[in-house]
Design an enzyme around this catalytic site. Structure first.
Site, PDB file in Angstrom:
ATOM      1  N   PRO A  92      51.461 -17.181  15.879  1.00  0.00           N
ATOM      2  CA  PRO A  92      50.124 -16.561  15.892  1.00  0.00           C
ATOM      3  C   PRO A  92      49.952 -15.576  17.039  1.00  0.00           C
ATOM      4  CG  PRO A  92      49.980 -18.952  15.655  1.00  0.00           C
ATOM      5  CD  PRO A  92      51.397 -18.649  16.031  1.00  0.00           C
ATOM      6  N   GLU A 119      53.979 -27.871  18.877  1.00  0.00           N
ATOM      7  CA  GLU A 119      52.992 -26.925  19.418  1.00  0.00           C
ATOM      8  C   GLU A 119      53.620 -25.576  19.715  1.00  0.00           C
ATOM      9  OE1 GLU A 119      50.754 -29.503  18.366  1.00  0.00           O
ATOM     10  OE2 GLU A 119      49.825 -27.739  19.247  1.00  0.00           O
ATOM     11  N   ARG A 157      61.959  -7.011  -0.688  1.00  0.00           N
ATOM     12  CA  ARG A 157      61.538  -6.108  -1.763  1.00  0.00           C
ATOM     13  C   ARG A 157      61.976  -4.668  -1.492  1.00  0.00           C
ATOM     14  NH1 ARG A 157      57.887  -8.008  -5.301  1.00  0.00           N
ATOM     15  NH2 ARG A 157      56.849  -6.007  -5.598  1.00  0.00           N
ATOM     16  N   ASP A 172      54.625  -0.235  -5.103  1.00  0.00           N
ATOM     17  CA  ASP A 172      53.593  -1.241  -4.793  1.00  0.00           C
ATOM     18  C   ASP A 172      52.378  -0.523  -4.231  1.00  0.00           C
ATOM     19  OD1 ASP A 172      55.180  -3.248  -5.565  1.00  0.00           O
ATOM     20  OD2 ASP A 172      55.680  -3.993  -3.577  1.00  0.00           O
TER      21      ASP A 172
HETATM   22  N1  LIG Z   1      50.160 -16.296  11.814  1.00  0.00           N
HETATM   23  C1  LIG Z   1      51.454 -16.625  11.844  1.00  0.00           C
HETATM   24  O1  LIG Z   1      52.354 -15.814  11.600  1.00  0.00           O
HETATM   25  C2  LIG Z   1      51.810 -18.032  12.181  1.00  0.00           C
HETATM   26  C3  LIG Z   1      53.095 -18.330  12.591  1.00  0.00           C
HETATM   27  C4  LIG Z   1      53.439 -19.651  12.901  1.00  0.00           C
HETATM   28  C5  LIG Z   1      52.458 -20.622  12.804  1.00  0.00           C
HETATM   29  N2  LIG Z   1      52.701 -21.917  13.101  1.00  0.00           N
HETATM   30  C6  LIG Z   1      53.934 -22.368  13.782  1.00  0.00           C
HETATM   31  C7  LIG Z   1      53.828 -22.005  15.246  1.00  0.00           C
HETATM   32  C8  LIG Z   1      54.686 -21.033  15.765  1.00  0.00           C
HETATM   33  C9  LIG Z   1      54.574 -20.684  17.120  1.00  0.00           C
HETATM   34  C10 LIG Z   1      53.627 -21.277  17.938  1.00  0.00           C
HETATM   35  C11 LIG Z   1      52.779 -22.245  17.440  1.00  0.00           C
HETATM   36  C12 LIG Z   1      52.873 -22.616  16.089  1.00  0.00           C
HETATM   37  N3  LIG Z   1      52.050 -23.635  15.554  1.00  0.00           N
HETATM   38  C13 LIG Z   1      52.717 -24.903  15.377  1.00  0.00           C
HETATM   39  C14 LIG Z   1      51.828 -25.897  14.679  1.00  0.00           C
HETATM   40  O2  LIG Z   1      50.564 -25.963  15.276  1.00  0.00           O
HETATM   41  C15 LIG Z   1      49.885 -24.705  15.286  1.00  0.00           C
HETATM   42  C16 LIG Z   1      50.682 -23.671  16.043  1.00  0.00           C
HETATM   43  N4  LIG Z   1      51.204 -20.312  12.379  1.00  0.00           N
HETATM   44  C17 LIG Z   1      50.876 -19.026  12.081  1.00  0.00           C
END
Ligand SMILES: NC(=O)c1ccc(NCc2ccccc2N2CCOCC2)nc1
Length: 249
Positions: A92, A119, A157, A172
């Site tokens: 994220p 995490e 793709r 697309d």
């Molecule tokens: N938006 C995206 O590309 C996206 C990518 C991965 C992801 N989650 C794996 C993750 C990866 C890295 C850090 C934390 C986390 N998480 C682990 C589980 O707990 C929440 C945080 N979520 C959304």
């Protein structure tokens, strides 16, 4: 293209390596895949690959050593030119994935996708072994595997011959920066709703114009932001003016 995923759940990737256009293309060796489970690099007999966070807090963090070794192992498997490769961490906190970035990644020979669980991963892996951090959207899911597969599908793709000659990723809607037009197939009438007559006219020039107008109309109403940064062709400007006049009436 050779894609490797570093993941605690290798089987998850079967949804993209075994099914659909991506699955068929892999079976035809148009692209290759391998999953590497960091658990095989755990230096203890019990295979621990996560530990408690320094500084306290909930949950666990993926340890640096097993991930670093997994990435090194992936690099030793590279086919084609080593330099045309990228190690990507899906998170994220990453840079938002865009059509432009998808195109850029589709030119590579090797992709390594690091999938976080728990995490997240020890920051020192990101500093030493990851080239780019990418997010597929502003939301959180339980692991990096689904984001990795979304990225893979979008990138594949644009790899030649994955889509076959009929469909092409360039056509697309997002490829030309507009939303897609509505699609219809038989029957010509469904629950009293008819297919637009223009689509049955056989007049391909008029049909193309109708589809472009529909794409512009949808983009204007649902994603006007996409029109801000898009260069408009004369025909598109004309159609947009027509659409705007209609809504002004
Ligand atoms: N938006 C995206 O590309 C996206 C990518 C991965 C992801 N989650 C794996 C993750 C990866 C890295 C850090 C934390 C986390 N998480 C682990 C589980 O707990 C929440 C945080 N979520 C959304």
């Amino acid at each position: 293209m050779f894609i490797q995923a570093i993941t605690l759940f290798p089987e998850m990737f079967e949804s993209i390596t075994e099914y659909g256009v991506t699955g068929r293309a892999r079976k035809q060796d148009i692209w290759q895949f391998a999953a590497i489970n960091p658990r095989q690099f755990a230096d203890n007999k019990l295979g621990y690959i996560d530990d408690r966070p320094f500084g306290g807090g909930v949950g666990m963090v993926m340890m640096a050593e097993p991930l670093f070794c997994a990435i090194q192992a992936a690099k030793q498997q590279f086919s084609g030119s080593l330099k045309n490769s990228r190690v990507i961490y899906l998170s994220p906190q990453g840079q938002s994935l865009s059509h432009k970035k998808v195109l850029e990644l589709s030119q590579l020979d090797n992709l390594v996708l690091l999938c976080g669980r728990y995490e997240g991963v020890d920051e020192r892996v990101l500093q030493t072994a990851v080239d780019e951090e990418i997010s597929i959207g502003d939301f959180v899911v339980s692991g990096g595997e689904l984001p990795a597969m979304m990225l893979m599908d979008a990138v594949l793709r644009f790899v030649p011959n994955v889509l076959g000659e009929i469909a092409s990723a360039e056509q697309d809607s997002f490829a030309d920066g507009l939303l897609d037009y509505p699609h219809y197939t038989r029957p010509a009438e469904f629950q009293g709703m008819a297919v637009p007559d223009i689509l049955k006219s056989g007049n391909h020039a008029l049909i193309a114009e109708w589809r472009l107008e529909q794409s512009l109309r949808r983009t204007l109403t649902r994603r006007p932001d996409l029109l801000v940064s898009r260069e408009l062709l004369p025909q598109e400007t004309r159609l947009l003016d027509k659409i705007r006049q209609e809504s002004d009436e």
